[in-house]
Design a protein around this motif. Structure first.
Motif, PDB file in Angstrom:
ATOM      1  N   UNK A  23     115.592  14.163 -61.396  1.00 58.20           N
ATOM      2  CA  UNK A  23     115.722  15.090 -60.271  1.00 58.20           C
ATOM      3  C   UNK A  23     115.532  14.325 -58.954  1.00 58.20           C
ATOM      4  N   UNK A  24     116.510  14.475 -58.061  1.00 56.71           N
ATOM      5  CA  UNK A  24     116.457  13.778 -56.777  1.00 56.71           C
ATOM      6  C   UNK A  24     116.755  14.764 -55.650  1.00 56.71           C
ATOM      7  N   UNK A  78     130.511  12.192 -48.012  1.00 59.03           N
ATOM      8  CA  UNK A  78     129.373  11.396 -48.472  1.00 59.03           C
ATOM      9  C   UNK A  78     128.122  12.251 -48.469  1.00 59.03           C
ATOM     10  N   UNK A  79     127.132  11.799 -49.238  1.00 58.06           N
ATOM     11  CA  UNK A  79     125.819  12.423 -49.260  1.00 58.06           C
ATOM     12  C   UNK A  79     124.778  11.313 -49.183  1.00 58.06           C
ATOM     13  N   UNK A  80     123.525  11.706 -48.980  1.00 55.99           N
ATOM     14  CA  UNK A  80     122.416  10.758 -48.981  1.00 55.99           C
ATOM     15  C   UNK A  80     121.406  11.196 -50.041  1.00 55.99           C
ATOM     16  N   UNK A  81     121.118  10.301 -50.948  1.00 56.69           N
ATOM     17  CA  UNK A  81     120.125  10.547 -51.988  1.00 56.69           C
ATOM     18  C   UNK A  81     118.831   9.860 -51.578  1.00 56.69           C
ATOM     19  N   UNK A  82     117.731  10.621 -51.579  1.00 53.30           N
ATOM     20  CA  UNK A  82     116.441  10.049 -51.217  1.00 53.30           C
ATOM     21  C   UNK A  82     115.786   9.411 -52.431  1.00 53.30           C
ATOM     22  N   UNK A  83     115.377   8.161 -52.288  1.00 51.30           N
ATOM     23  CA  UNK A  83     114.715   7.441 -53.370  1.00 51.30           C
ATOM     24  C   UNK A  83     113.498   8.242 -53.838  1.00 51.30           C
ATOM     25  N   UNK A  84     113.323   8.431 -55.152  1.00 49.18           N
ATOM     26  CA  UNK A  84     112.234   9.285 -55.649  1.00 49.18           C
ATOM     27  C   UNK A  84     110.836   8.806 -55.285  1.00 49.18           C
ATOM     28  N   UNK A  85     110.670   7.541 -54.932  1.00 42.28           N
ATOM     29  CA  UNK A  85     109.340   7.007 -54.597  1.00 42.28           C
ATOM     30  C   UNK A  85     109.243   6.667 -53.119  1.00 42.28           C
ATOM     31  N   UNK A  86     110.139   5.816 -52.637  1.00 47.10           N
ATOM     32  CA  UNK A  86     110.075   5.364 -51.243  1.00 47.10           C
ATOM     33  C   UNK A  86     110.698   6.355 -50.271  1.00 47.10           C
ATOM     34  N   UNK A  87     111.527   7.287 -50.794  1.00 46.45           N
ATOM     35  CA  UNK A  87     112.243   8.281 -49.980  1.00 46.45           C
ATOM     36  C   UNK A  87     113.212   7.629 -48.996  1.00 46.45           C
TER      37      UNK A  87
END
Length: 602
Positions: free
Chosen positions: A456-457, A468-477
């Motif tokens: 889950x992201x 386009x989209x932007x996916x936030x890194x699950x740890x560093x965001x």
């Protein structure tokens, strides 16, 4: 009667705070009459309160002033006592005419009870019956009560004047509340105090939407598209307009995001897009407090999250209290009176004001010309016109406080991410799916290898560009830019356009995820635009503007490009057209700007 020394001080008399000259002229004349007797008595060498001394003096004064009804010695003594105890205040000599006569209603208790009941049931209602109609109901109620009474005990029916006096005694607020409702009385009896004190730029910014009362034509077909909506923000300290957004879509969260983005971003594009504008637009920076009303889009979760990330204090006005953000409301009136009303196609505030004037036939302003003219008005006219509340121009106040206000700029990439909509999606082997479109990139494969499949992201995207989209890194965001796998279809495609295309495919029985079908449907959409723009119904032509993505942000250049991002999947960059052939109305606006610039007559 025992004599009273002239300088004796009886018990103090309460003095009215009401000014003497506000009393009726007849009452004032009586006070001056009494004062004449007192002045004559005080002028004597040894004035005393004896009958033998007062009666000749009173008779002499009555002859001199022509008084046919002189006071007795006892009455004169009371006048002097009140005059002295009040500290020689003239209001103490005023006759108390208001205390004469009966002080209670002559109606018996039963009649009063019936009258009050009828008033409550028929006058104090939303039906808002007239007093004459209420009197008719009162007559019926009294006659019904008299049916069970003997002739000598009949209740007397109050007259119209009596009923009117009883109703007029009701507090106006309570009567209006019962007859018109809470919203009406809140507006009618609102109290306007001092505006909140602001000490630096962008400390308080007010935002709102309004329909722009002018019909606009399409730049290509020249067909009338309708009236657009405008969202803009005004800085309370300087009264400068710091940003706006115009589109044919109803106000929504995208309108707020685009307007906020325009407000925060430096206006470096002015000289490039509109070289004929004389002055600069120095406004930029993150507002400290943003004041909005209770429209649905202002309560959106994404907007709340965005304002928190930007450290903006988000302040709502009370429901239906537009006067709690008076500066933006007043600026809309200025916009209507000094800008929209001077352009051909102005639709007036009310349909009844047109009187044979057809704005659809008279309008000549295209959308690009509207954006151009609005820039001229904001930058060269409004900003350089003396504001009555400032005793200066908005531009001068902004420049005066610009260096000491510590304006907060914003990194372009972070601003683009912040003013986006956010959803949670599951990352699988096929990537991420949003609104039936798939997105994937090599970076997402690394995430799955590190944190597992079906991860889950959090995803952020701009509804005006699904490319386009932007996916936030699950740890560093940290944001990861991910292109759409159907790049040819999704590039520069808005969510509204995408939904219309999917609806068309479902209607035709096609697959809404087939890339070839989607691309073909997009071409069909553009063909449909050409048909709709020639439609006879204005509603259909206004739909064209939404299908074409016609708004001020797109006209000024792709926002993501303007903010400095690279978009290898978006194809060729679109450049906003500059219309050099101006309409007569646009030339009129520019000439007004030239007059202000050169110090001419406004």
């Amino acid at each position: 009667m025992s004599p009273l020394p002239p300088n004796a001080s009886p018990a103090t008399t309460t003095v009215s705070l009401r000014p003497f000259n506000t009393y009726p002229e007849r009452t004032q004349e009586q006070a001056f009459r009494r004062k004449a007797y007192i002045d004559a008595w005080l002028s004597q060498e040894a004035p005393v309160f004896t009958v033998n001394f007062l009666e000749p003096l009173i008779a002499k004064v009555a002859t001199n002033i022509g008084d046919s009804s002189p006071p007795s010695a006892a009455t004169f003594y009371r006048w002097v006592s009140k005059y002295r105890s009040s500290g020689k205040d003239m209001t103490s000599l005023l006759p108390a005419y208001d205390k004469r006569g009966p002080h209670s209603r002559r109606l018996d208790e039963v009649t009063q009870a019936i009258t009050q009941k009828v008033i409550n049931e028929y006058y104090l209602t939303k039906q808002r019956l007239s007093i004459r109609a209420v009197q008719s109901r009162l007559r019926t109620a009294i006659n019904r009560a008299n049916a069970d009474r003997s002739t000598e005990n009949y209740l007397k029916i109050p007259s119209y004047d009596t009923l009117r006096r009883i109703i007029k005694e009701i507090d106006k607020y309570d009567a209006d509340l019962a007859r018109y409702g809470r919203e009406y009385v809140n507006k009618k009896y609102r109290h306007s105090g001092f505006a909140e004190l602001v000490t630096y730029l962008l400390e308080r910014v007010e935002a709102d939407h309004t329909p722009l009362n002018i019909f606009i034509r399409d730049d290509e077909s020249l067909q009338v598209l309708g009236k657009p909506h405008i969202t803009w923000m005004i800085d309370v300290m300087s009264r400068m307009i710091i940003g706006f957004y115009i589109s044919f879509s109803p106000p929504n969260i995208r309108s707020v995001f685009e307007c906020l983005k325009h407000a925060i971003t430096p206006k470096d594009y002015i000289k490039e897009h509109y070289p004929d504008i004389e002055h600069d637009w120095p406004c930029y920076g993150i507002p400290h407090t943003l004041v909005v009303d209770n429209a649905f889009e202002f309560h959106a979760q994404d907007l709340t999250r965005a304002t928190q990330e930007l450290s903006i204090t988000y302040q709502f006005c009370a429901p239906r209290r537009p006067w709690q953000k008076p500066f933006v409301e007043r600026s809309f009136r200025t916009l209507a009176e000094q800008f929209a009303s001077e352009l051909p196609g102005h639709s007036f505030a009310s349909y009844l004001e047109r009187y044979g004037y057809d704005p659809e036939k008279e309008c000549t302003v295209t959308f690009s010309e509207l954006i151009h003219a609005l820039h001229i008005w904001i930058i060269d006219i409004y900003a350089h016109t003396v504001h009555r509340g400032l005793n200066s121009t908005p531009y001068a106040v902004w420049k005066q406080y610009q260096d000491i206000s510590q304006l907060r700029p914003m990194d372009a990439t972070r601003l683009r991410l912040t003013l986006s909509q956010e959803n949670t999606r599951v990352l699988g082997h096929s990537g991420i799916e949003i609104h039936g479109l798939r997105y994937n990139a090599p970076e997402l494969l690394l995430l799955r290898k590190q944190y597992g499949d079906r991860l889950k992201v959090r995803v952020r995207y701009n509804t005006e560009n699904l490319g386009l989209i932007y996916v936030l890194h699950p740890v560093t965001l940290e944001p990861i830019m991910v292109p759409c796998l159907q790049a040819r279809y999704a590039s520069d495609l808005s969510l509204f356009q995408h939904k219309k295309i999917q609806a068309h495919l479902r209607k035709e029985g096609g697959a809404t995820s087939d890339p070839d079908a989607l691309a073909q449907a997009r071409e069909h959409m553009y063909a449909t635009v050409g048909v709709l723009v020639r439609a006879t119904k204005l509603k259909q032509r206004k739909k064209v503007a939404r299908l074409k993505g016609l708004n001020s942000a797109n006209l000024l250049g792709d926002l993501d490009t303007a903010l400095g991002s690279t978009q290898p999947w978006s194809g060729e960059e679109w450049v906003a057209p500059i219309n050099t052939e101006r309409t007569p109305a646009l030339i009129k606006v520019i000439k007004r700007a030239d007059q202000l610039t050169k110090g001419g007559k406004k």
